[in-house]
Design an enzyme around this catalytic site. Structure first.
Site, short mmCIF file in Angstrom:
data_model
loop_
_atom_site.label_atom_id
_atom_site.label_comp_id
_atom_site.label_asym_id
_atom_site.label_seq_id
_atom_site.Cartn_x
_atom_site.Cartn_y
_atom_site.Cartn_z
CD1 TRP A 105 2.70 2.73 10.26
CD2 TRP A 105 1.46 2.96 8.42
NE1 TRP A 105 2.99 3.95 9.73
CE2 TRP A 105 2.24 4.12 8.59
CE3 TRP A 105 0.62 2.87 7.31
CZ2 TRP A 105 2.19 5.18 7.70
CZ3 TRP A 105 0.56 3.94 6.44
CH2 TRP A 105 1.35 5.08 6.65
CD GLU B 145 -2.67 2.93 8.07
OE1 GLU B 145 -2.53 3.17 9.30
OE2 GLU B 145 -2.72 3.81 7.21
CE1 TYR C 113 -1.24 1.29 13.55
CE2 TYR C 113 -3.30 2.04 12.58
CZ TYR C 113 -1.95 1.74 12.46
OH TYR C 113 -1.32 1.91 11.25
CG ASN D 161 -4.76 6.95 5.69
OD1 ASN D 161 -4.66 5.74 5.78
ND2 ASN D 161 -4.47 7.77 6.70
NE ARG E 209 -3.86 1.97 2.63
CZ ARG E 209 -3.81 2.89 3.61
NH1 ARG E 209 -2.78 2.86 4.47
NH2 ARG E 209 -4.73 3.83 3.74
#
Length: 565
Positions: free
Chosen positions: A308, A278, A251, A182, A105
């Site tokens: 990421w 991500e 995350y 994004n 990406r």
């Protein structure tokens, strides 16, 4: 993104976000149930009319899955690369391919917030992806955190950028996915995400773009308020081609297995395509993401993931490779590329490169005979002369030779590699193979024998102090003070030690750690490369742990056993 921390951070504590996400998940699960309308109407399905996605050329969606033009299921296993901020790091695509990735990406800018990546640059990126046999996800990063970050651009502006690249993108449907923007909404009124997302999708299709479109979630990509989850069906149905895939960023909001599996399974059960666009693993001030469950669930459900990020983060905790050097993977990089459910173990190259590309059957020449440097009791660094190939050498495999067999113990895209996890006072035989992008492997190089340093009692001009600074469930922070007790400076140096209870270093400052099982080898940072006589350098690190956290029993500096006060 958690790249150069160019995003505004999430503003609510991870535990609060987690609770809200779980609550909202109970409310919206009905919106994603399998009984909901699919991309076609019931009448069309009963009449046997194929979906628009099934008729598409190139990468497309069918029955909730990302497929290649030939109908082959394609599961992304790759990383994110910050091209727009590091346009000179063009070797990065070859490096991630050599480590096993099948996709990348690529961060671009539409000119709203950063310098625009123009048509020639984007065309070059696509060609680099194709040359390295990677599927290329192109994304506009300027939209990050819209509605909360005043500097962010709109999805409409991003859509105009993609339309301006229509001539560059035309004919690349087999190789390119367009990620409109994004993390295109922050935490402020995330319900506002749906309408501009639908509008941007319709605008791209009206302009004639046929590529698979990727859509990021609000809440800085993490959808902790469930807006994308609740509205995914209406967004998907807004695409007349049916070639749209959703991207969730995981995350610290996703710090429990239940949250991860619930979210991904909701989309799979509804036959709505999704991937983890991500994700991070190292703990930060917001929490500790459960990357093991993310990767395991993605493999179980055959969903894509893109870690990421390759390198260049302002906070390097999420750098997979340090300073864009593929031979210096961080603990996070080792986890992604070589860990359980990692890229090397699960990635499969897109068949378009086998079906449509000219056959490359010529193997590289054999590399030069390796030579050994920096031998310690547990590691050795090997170097060799480069191989040549009719196209290009993409990487090298170091093999351990013995009893008529050989096994790969290290890989590199350069002509050096460090082998760790060795036993003291033991003789090993190593050789090297070269390989190209088509997977052709060279003949084996000549071999080299290396005997690791022996053990012994403290006798080196060094002492090492080790302490745990703080602990939390599943992890801890440690500190290592290395003192030169001799009368001459030491440098460069390598520090070796071993954990006995399965601890794994996830990030280090003051040095770079490589780890194989419990054995850890530390090379210095530029500012700690020399330890003056009587001086001390201090290394800090974070690590994962289980129920026990025994301190290392011994430390060796350049092979010499150090005192442990």
């Amino acid at each position: 993104m958690r790249p150069a921390r160019r995003d505004t951070p999430r503003t609510l504590p991870a535990r609060l976000l987690t609770g809200l996400a779980a609550l909202i998940g109970l409310v919206v699960v009905g919106a994603l149930c399998p009984g909901a309308a699919l991309a076609q109407s019931p009448a069309a399905r009963s009449a046997g009319v194929p979906s628009a996605g099934a008729q598409a050329a190139g990468l497309h969606i069918g029955d909730g899955r990302l497929l290649e033009g030939n109908g082959n299921d394609f599961v992304m296993r790759g990383v994110n690369h910050a091209h727009t901020w590091y346009p000179g790091e063009t070797q990065s695509l070859a490096d991630v391919k050599a480590l096993g990735a099948n996709s990348v990406r690529v961060v671009l800018s539409d000119g709203h917030r950063w310098s625009e990546n123009g048509p020639a640059d984007v065309a070059a990126v696509i060609e680099q992806c194709k040359a390295n046999r990677l599927i290329c996800v192109l994304e506009v990063h300027d939209t990050t955190g819209y509605a909360e970050d005043a500097a962010a651009g709109t999805l409409d502006h991003a859509a105009d950028y993609w339309i301006g690249l229509k001539d560059v993108l035309a004919g690349q449907e087999d190789y390119v996915i367009v990620n409109i923007g994004n993390e295109p909404w922050g935490n402020t009124d995330p319900a506002g995400w749906t309408e501009p997302t639908v509008a941007a999708v319709k605008k791209l299709r009206a302009a004639g773009l046929q590529h698979t479109i990727m859509v990021d979630a609000p809440n800085w990509g993490q959808d902790w308020q469930g807006v994308m989850r609740a509205n995914a069906r209406s967004v998907y149905d807004a695409d007349p081609t049916g070639n749209l895939i959703f991207s969730i960023h995981m995350y610290s909001v996703f710090d429990t297995a239940q949250e991860i599996t619930d979210y991904l399974n909701a989309f799979v059960d509804a036959e709505l395509p999704i991937l983890i666009g991500e994700f991070g693993g190292p703990a930060d001030q917001y929490g500790d993401p459960d990357e093991d469950t993310m990767m395991a669930t993605a493999e179980q459900l055959r969903l894509g993931y893109l870690a990421w990020s390759w390198s260049g983060n302002t906070d390097p905790v999420l750098d997979l490779a340090l300073d864009f050097d593929p031979s210096r993977l961080s603990g996070w990089g080792e986890r992604i590329f070589h860990g359980v459910n990692g890229i090397a173990q699960t990635s499969e190259e897109a068949t378009v490169y086998g079906d449509g590309a000219p056959d490359d059957t010529e193997a590289p020449t054999a590399p030069g005979t390796p030579s050994a440097t920096a031998v310690t009791d547990t590691s050795v660094t090997l170097g060799w002369a480069a191989a040549t190939d009719d196209t290009a050498v993409s990487g090298y495999d170091v093999v351990l030779v013995g009893d008529g067999t050989s096994s790969t113990v290290a890989s590199s895209t350069t002509t050096t590699a460090t082998v760790t996890g060795l036993t003291a006072a033991t003789t090993y035989t190593f050789a090297v193979h070269a390989r190209d992008a088509a997977g052709n492997r060279s003949a084996r190089s000549a071999t080299v024998e290396v005997t690791t340093d022996g053990g012994g009692t403290p006798g080196g001009a060094c002492s090492v102090g080790y302490r745990v600074v703080g602990e939390w469930p599943g992890g801890f922070q440690g500190e290592i003070a290395v003192r030169n007790t001799g009368s001459a400076a030491i440098g460069p140096w390598t520090l070796a030690f071993a954990f006995a209870d399965g601890q794994t270093v996830t990030n280090m400052w003051g040095g770079t750690a490589t780890q194989d099982a419990g054995a850890v080898s530390v090379a210095p940072a530029s500012y700690t490369a020399t330890i003056p006589a009587g001086g001390t350098v201090t290394l800090g690190f974070t690590a994962r742990k289980g129920d026990t956290n025994t301190a290392p029993a011994a430390f060796r500096l350049n092979g010499a056993v150090c005192a442990t006060p």
